[in-house]
Write a protein that holds these residues in place. Structure first.
Motif, PDB file in Angstrom:
ATOM      1  N   HIS A  88      -0.815  -0.646  -4.378  1.00  0.00           N
ATOM      2  CA  HIS A  88      -2.186  -0.138  -4.295  1.00  0.00           C
ATOM      3  C   HIS A  88      -2.107   1.226  -3.622  1.00  0.00           C
ATOM      4  N   ALA A  89      -2.664   2.249  -4.224  1.00  0.00           N
ATOM      5  CA  ALA A  89      -2.618   3.602  -3.661  1.00  0.00           C
ATOM      6  C   ALA A  89      -3.622   3.761  -2.526  1.00  0.00           C
ATOM      7  N   VAL A 142       0.863  -1.174   0.000  1.00  0.00           N
ATOM      8  CA  VAL A 142       0.000   0.000   0.000  1.00  0.00           C
ATOM      9  C   VAL A 142       0.904   1.230   0.000  1.00  0.00           C
ATOM     10  N   VAL A 143       0.661   2.160  -0.926  1.00  0.00           N
ATOM     11  CA  VAL A 143       1.472   3.368  -1.022  1.00  0.00           C
ATOM     12  C   VAL A 143       0.633   4.564  -0.572  1.00  0.00           C
ATOM     13  N   GLY A 144       1.091   5.244   0.478  1.00  0.00           N
ATOM     14  CA  GLY A 144       0.395   6.432   0.938  1.00  0.00           C
ATOM     15  C   GLY A 144       0.650   7.589  -0.019  1.00  0.00           C
ATOM     16  N   PHE A 174      -7.489  14.171  -7.650  1.00  0.00           N
ATOM     17  CA  PHE A 174      -6.212  14.068  -8.366  1.00  0.00           C
ATOM     18  C   PHE A 174      -5.561  12.706  -8.125  1.00  0.00           C
ATOM     19  N   VAL A 175      -5.535  12.260  -6.851  1.00  0.00           N
ATOM     20  CA  VAL A 175      -4.898  10.981  -6.520  1.00  0.00           C
ATOM     21  C   VAL A 175      -5.658   9.823  -7.164  1.00  0.00           C
ATOM     22  N   LYS A 176      -6.973   9.890  -7.146  1.00  0.00           N
ATOM     23  CA  LYS A 176      -7.761   8.816  -7.781  1.00  0.00           C
ATOM     24  C   LYS A 176      -7.485   8.738  -9.274  1.00  0.00           C
ATOM     25  N   GLU A 177      -7.399   9.900  -9.946  1.00  0.00           N
ATOM     26  CA  GLU A 177      -7.115   9.927 -11.386  1.00  0.00           C
ATOM     27  C   GLU A 177      -5.701   9.448 -11.676  1.00  0.00           C
ATOM     28  N   LEU A 178      -4.751   9.814 -10.804  1.00  0.00           N
ATOM     29  CA  LEU A 178      -3.367   9.362 -10.992  1.00  0.00           C
ATOM     30  C   LEU A 178      -3.284   7.843 -10.902  1.00  0.00           C
ATOM     31  N   ALA A 179      -3.910   7.278  -9.889  1.00  0.00           N
ATOM     32  CA  ALA A 179      -3.895   5.818  -9.732  1.00  0.00           C
ATOM     33  C   ALA A 179      -4.556   5.142 -10.928  1.00  0.00           C
TER      34      ALA A 179
END
Length: 457
Positions: free
Chosen positions: A50-51, A22-24, A68-73
């Motif tokens: 997994h983000a 898991v990546v924070g 932004f984080v959801k789109e990056l993942a």
């Protein structure tokens, strides 16, 4: 940078083939670079990632950063776990800083995600600059060797693959890979000590004292961690030999403690504080206050160390417990003949009446002259002004003075049972008979009392 991080992971055995990590990801430059780089490494080395993103709800941009984080993942073909926390409310309720509450909420979220996914590791994006800041923060707070060790590459399920790379290398990586990221304005809020260290102190040290101060501080952290491990092993061994559990706390033997090197003594005390009050939040001043208590002459001195942890010196011992011990007065009427359980002394008193000629001396019970005793008999706790006539003294004595002279620890004095009738004490149970209750040649009936220790009623 990819090669450097791969070597760091291998050196410290951070990730194994087949692991799920898991990546924070906050959306900032460091975590974006970490997610992208570990995605590349995972495809080469055979592990998956997994983000995970926690929306702290502290700033207007928080929802945009979450998206932004959801789109990056999604763009990397990765899963993304998202959570939300009311950090301000949690900080207020727990009387903590917003920064500390946010950190605790973040780590709790990462652990929860890892458990749900059955992940092996949680990776955070702390780098050399963060390490240098951490060392300086601990140094300014007067930390010992443990604090100077800063952050370790691996702790429990948490790993820090970027501890060998600088912020400049991360920014270069982002530029080379054309990666967008978010900027957190709170990172420039000088109300936070870490931000002042980052933007004021470190640049000053680089300019005026050592242009490689970040590298030097990271080297210090590595050396301190290695030496800390050796001392910690010694301390754990010493703690097992020095400390024993007691209801609500721990008892440390001063006799055993005082032959230990002072560095190990400090760590034994810190281990006791951590066992009772949790891992986080202890400072050198807390440990030092207990050490100073141990060195003070006399007994029955106590201090509040913090987190409602109290330390007391009492007859060659340091007693550390959660909260100040409260003992309530007690009173039980004695069953004669019969059995009476006294909760406060965790013992049952078994009483018999015997003729004088049927009684013989024994260490297993005490004998009192039944006819000399006022009735009804009771077992009670001490009261202000209590006096009695200790056998062999030839006069009266204050019960308080008797208990002090008998070296009864202050925290145990309110649990000492007194066999009495109102104000007349006949036996300080477990310590001394009153001379008025002693059998002699004129005794006809004897009260025989046996003490049977029990753990529960």
């Amino acid at each position: 940078m990819l090669r450097k991080v791969r070597q760091f992971i291998m050196k410290h055995n951070l990730i194994a083939p087949g692991d799920l990590v898991v990546v924070g990801v906050s959306g900032g430059p460091d975590s974006v670079a970490l997610l992208h780089l570990l995605d590349l490494l995972g495809k080469e080395e055979g592990f998956s990632i997994h983000a995970a993103h926690l929306n702290h709800g502290l700033r207007p941009e928080a929802d945009e950063e979450e998206e932004f984080v959801k789109e990056l993942a999604k763009s990397l073909g990765l899963g993304c776990a998202v959570g939300r926390a009311k950090v301000r409310e949690e900080a207020r309720a727990g009387r903590r800083s917003v920064e500390e509450a946010g950190r605790q909420a973040r780590y709790a979220f990462f652990i929860r995600v890892a458990e749900e996914l059955k992940a092996d590791k949680v990776a955070t994006a702390h780098h050399m600059g963060d390490q240098a800041e951490t060392v300086l923060m601990h140094l300014l707070r007067g930390s010992g060797l443990k604090g100077l060790g800063g952050m370790s590459p691996k702790r429990d399920i948490f790993i820090r693959p970027f501890l060998a790379v600088s912020r400049a290398e991360i920014m270069s990586y982002l530029q080379e890979n054309r990666l967008d990221y978010c900027l957190d304005a709170s990172n420039y809020d000088w109300n936070y000590l870490r931000n002042r260290i980052r933007h004021q102190l470190i640049p000053l040290l680089e300019k005026e004292y050592n242009p490689n101060i970040v590298t030097s501080l990271c080297q210090l952290a590595t050396v301190a961690r290695d030496e800390d491990m050796v001392l910690e092993e010694m301390a754990v061994k010493a703690f097992k030999e020095t400390a024993r559990p007691e209801a609500g706390g721990l008892v440390l033997s001063l006799e055993t403690m005082q032959v230990l090197p002072i560095a190990v003594q400090r760590r034994v005390i810190l281990l006791a504080l951590k066992q009772l009050g949790g891992e986080q939040g202890w400072e050198m001043k807390d440990v030092q206050s207990v050490l100073e208590l141990a060195r003070k002459p006399g007994s029955d001195k106590h201090i509040c160390v913090g987190k409602n942890i109290w330390a007391k010196k009492s007859y060659g011992r340091i007693i550390v417990r959660v909260g100040r011990e409260k003992t309530h007065p007690f009173r039980y009427f004695l069953e004669v003949p019969g059995k009476t359980y006294i909760e406060e002394i965790k013992a049952e008193l078994v009483c018999h009446l015997r003729k004088r000629e049927d009684v013989w001396p024994s260490q297993d019970f005490v004998c009192l002259d039944w006819d000399k005793l006022k009735k009804p008999l009771e077992v009670r706790s001490r009261r202000p002004g209590d006096r009695f006539r200790p056998l062999g003294l030839g006069g009266t004595k204050k019960l308080q003075d008797f208990l002090v002279d008998s070296k009864v620890p202050v925290e145990e004095r309110d649990r000492v049972g007194l066999l009495a009738c109102e104000d007349e004490i006949y036996w300080v149970i477990g310590y001394r008979l009153d001379e008025r209750a002693v059998i002699d040649s004129t005794t006809k009936q004897v009260l025989v009392v046996e003490i049977r220790k029990k753990q529960t009623h």
